[in-house]
Scaffold this motif. Structure first.
Motif, mmCIF file in Angstrom:
data_model
loop_
_atom_site.group_PDB
_atom_site.id
_atom_site.type_symbol
_atom_site.label_atom_id
_atom_site.label_comp_id
_atom_site.label_asym_id
_atom_site.label_seq_id
_atom_site.Cartn_x
_atom_site.Cartn_y
_atom_site.Cartn_z
ATOM 1 N N SER A 225 0.841 -1.199 0.000
ATOM 2 C CA SER A 225 0.000 0.000 0.000
ATOM 3 C C SER A 225 0.875 1.248 0.000
ATOM 4 C CB SER A 225 -0.962 -0.008 1.179
ATOM 5 O OG SER A 225 -0.254 -0.059 2.397
ATOM 6 N N HIS A 226 2.025 1.195 0.664
ATOM 7 C CA HIS A 226 2.954 2.339 0.645
ATOM 8 C C HIS A 226 3.495 2.565 -0.767
ATOM 9 C CE1 HIS A 226 6.945 4.257 0.934
ATOM 10 N NE2 HIS A 226 6.312 5.034 1.792
ATOM 11 N N ASP A 227 3.879 1.477 -1.445
ATOM 12 C CA ASP A 227 4.363 1.580 -2.820
ATOM 13 C C ASP A 227 3.312 2.212 -3.728
ATOM 14 O OD1 ASP A 227 6.584 0.128 -1.885
ATOM 15 O OD2 ASP A 227 5.872 -1.762 -2.740
ATOM 16 N N LEU A 228 2.077 1.745 -3.598
ATOM 17 C CA LEU A 228 0.985 2.278 -4.420
ATOM 18 C C LEU A 228 0.717 3.742 -4.119
ATOM 19 C CD1 LEU A 228 -1.412 -0.781 -4.391
ATOM 20 C CD2 LEU A 228 0.010 0.022 -6.277
ATOM 21 N N ALA A 229 0.871 4.141 -2.853
ATOM 22 C CA ALA A 229 0.681 5.549 -2.485
ATOM 23 C C ALA A 229 1.741 6.421 -3.153
ATOM 24 C CB ALA A 229 0.719 5.711 -0.972
ATOM 25 N N VAL A 230 2.982 5.939 -3.201
ATOM 26 C CA VAL A 230 4.054 6.677 -3.882
ATOM 27 C C VAL A 230 3.711 6.834 -5.359
ATOM 28 C CG1 VAL A 230 6.471 6.548 -4.630
ATOM 29 C CG2 VAL A 230 5.870 6.003 -2.259
ATOM 30 N N ILE A 231 3.308 5.743 -5.983
ATOM 31 C CA ILE A 231 2.961 5.772 -7.409
ATOM 32 C C ILE A 231 1.779 6.711 -7.655
ATOM 33 C CG2 ILE A 231 2.018 4.352 -9.287
ATOM 34 C CD1 ILE A 231 3.780 2.036 -8.071
ATOM 35 N N GLN A 232 0.789 6.651 -6.786
ATOM 36 C CA GLN A 232 -0.380 7.518 -6.944
ATOM 37 C C GLN A 232 0.005 8.990 -6.819
ATOM 38 O OE1 GLN A 232 -3.484 6.902 -4.050
ATOM 39 N NE2 GLN A 232 -5.022 7.825 -5.389
ATOM 40 N N ARG A 233 0.881 9.326 -5.875
ATOM 41 C CA ARG A 233 1.319 10.728 -5.726
ATOM 42 C C ARG A 233 2.071 11.205 -6.955
ATOM 43 N NH1 ARG A 233 2.228 9.085 -0.317
ATOM 44 N NH2 ARG A 233 4.447 8.755 -0.728
ATOM 45 N N VAL A 234 2.939 10.351 -7.501
ATOM 46 C CA VAL A 234 3.689 10.713 -8.715
ATOM 47 C C VAL A 234 2.726 10.992 -9.861
ATOM 48 C CG1 VAL A 234 5.272 9.818 -10.478
ATOM 49 C CG2 VAL A 234 5.813 9.529 -8.045
ATOM 50 N N LEU A 235 1.745 10.114 -10.052
ATOM 51 C CA LEU A 235 0.780 10.296 -11.133
ATOM 52 C C LEU A 235 -0.084 11.535 -10.908
ATOM 53 C CD1 LEU A 235 -0.232 6.573 -11.598
ATOM 54 C CD2 LEU A 235 1.070 7.974 -13.215
ATOM 55 N N ALA A 236 -0.484 11.787 -9.666
ATOM 56 C CA ALA A 236 -1.308 12.960 -9.364
ATOM 57 C C ALA A 236 -0.528 14.246 -9.630
ATOM 58 C CB ALA A 236 -1.783 12.904 -7.919
ATOM 59 N N LYS A 237 0.742 14.275 -9.234
ATOM 60 C CA LYS A 237 1.572 15.469 -9.479
ATOM 61 C C LYS A 237 1.727 15.746 -10.959
ATOM 62 C CE LYS A 237 4.320 15.166 -5.276
ATOM 63 N NZ LYS A 237 5.649 14.839 -4.715
ATOM 64 N N ALA A 238 1.705 14.681 -11.764
ATOM 65 C CA ALA A 238 1.840 14.828 -13.212
ATOM 66 C C ALA A 238 0.503 15.130 -13.888
ATOM 67 C CB ALA A 238 2.455 13.562 -13.806
ATOM 68 N N GLY A 239 -0.584 15.165 -13.102
ATOM 69 C CA GLY A 239 -1.887 15.522 -13.646
ATOM 70 C C GLY A 239 -2.722 14.343 -14.115
ATOM 71 N N PHE A 240 -2.285 13.138 -13.803
ATOM 72 C CA PHE A 240 -3.051 11.966 -14.220
ATOM 73 C C PHE A 240 -4.105 11.632 -13.179
ATOM 74 C CE2 PHE A 240 0.830 11.617 -16.630
ATOM 75 C CZ PHE A 240 0.317 11.394 -17.894
ATOM 76 N N GLY A 241 -5.189 11.047 -13.663
ATOM 77 C CA GLY A 241 -6.290 10.687 -12.775
ATOM 78 C C GLY A 241 -7.341 11.778 -12.675
ATOM 79 N N SER A 242 -7.123 12.882 -13.363
ATOM 80 C CA SER A 242 -8.132 13.935 -13.362
ATOM 81 C C SER A 242 -9.075 13.724 -14.541
ATOM 82 C CB SER A 242 -7.469 15.312 -13.478
ATOM 83 O OG SER A 242 -6.946 15.500 -14.777
ATOM 84 N N SER A 243 -10.154 14.452 -14.556
ATOM 85 C CA SER A 243 -11.124 14.300 -15.645
ATOM 86 C C SER A 243 -10.595 14.874 -16.962
ATOM 87 C CB SER A 243 -12.427 14.999 -15.268
ATOM 88 O OG SER A 243 -12.192 16.382 -15.064
ATOM 89 N N LYS A 244 -9.437 15.559 -16.917
ATOM 90 C CA LYS A 244 -8.888 16.191 -18.117
ATOM 91 C C LYS A 244 -8.024 15.245 -18.946
ATOM 92 C CE LYS A 244 -8.814 20.685 -15.910
ATOM 93 N NZ LYS A 244 -8.009 21.784 -15.435
ATOM 94 N N THR A 245 -7.659 14.088 -18.395
ATOM 95 C CA THR A 245 -6.804 13.160 -19.141
ATOM 96 C C THR A 245 -7.621 11.989 -19.662
ATOM 97 O OG1 THR A 245 -6.202 11.990 -17.119
ATOM 98 C CG2 THR A 245 -4.714 13.736 -17.832
ATOM 99 N N ALA A 246 -7.177 11.461 -20.783
ATOM 100 C CA ALA A 246 -7.842 10.306 -21.381
ATOM 101 C C ALA A 246 -7.508 9.052 -20.579
ATOM 102 C CB ALA A 246 -7.390 10.146 -22.826
ATOM 103 N N PRO A 247 -8.491 8.178 -20.362
ATOM 104 C CA PRO A 247 -8.239 6.967 -19.573
ATOM 105 C C PRO A 247 -7.085 6.112 -20.104
ATOM 106 C CG PRO A 247 -10.586 7.239 -19.936
ATOM 107 C CD PRO A 247 -9.886 8.286 -20.772
ATOM 108 N N GLY A 248 -6.939 6.005 -21.395
ATOM 109 C CA GLY A 248 -5.853 5.209 -21.967
ATOM 110 C C GLY A 248 -4.484 5.762 -21.617
ATOM 111 N N ILE A 249 -4.376 7.080 -21.621
ATOM 112 C CA ILE A 249 -3.107 7.713 -21.269
ATOM 113 C C ILE A 249 -2.843 7.531 -19.783
ATOM 114 C CG2 ILE A 249 -1.885 9.911 -21.125
ATOM 115 C CD1 ILE A 249 -3.300 10.698 -23.740
#
Length: 69
Positions: A10-34
């Motif tokens: 869960s710690h590893d996944l939290a790190v990955i999630q923070r990296v993706l969030a900082k890069a703008g992924f997971g928002s409604s503005k990005t395409a799901p495939g990307i």
């Protein structure tokens, strides 16, 4: 150095999630495939031993920059 465990914690996944969030992924503005491609890339990097948030962020930025060329 590669991680010594086979599964992401869960710690590893939290790190990955923070990296993706900082890069703008997971928002409604990005395409799901990307989003999925970016997540897979970051997870692969993590599993090969690149586990620091700053290093993962730089690797993702570099990967995304290479894709746009």
């Amino acid at each position: 150095m590669p991680t010594s465990h086979q599964y992401l914690t869960s710690h590893d996944l939290a790190v990955i999630q923070r990296v993706l969030a900082k890069a703008g992924f997971g928002s409604s503005k990005t395409a799901p495939g990307i989003d999925r491609e970016a997540a897979r890339y970051v997870m692969r990097q993590f599993q090969t031993g690149l586990t620091g948030e700053a290093e993962l962020t730089r690797a993702l930025d570099h990967h995304l920059g290479d894709r746009q060329k």
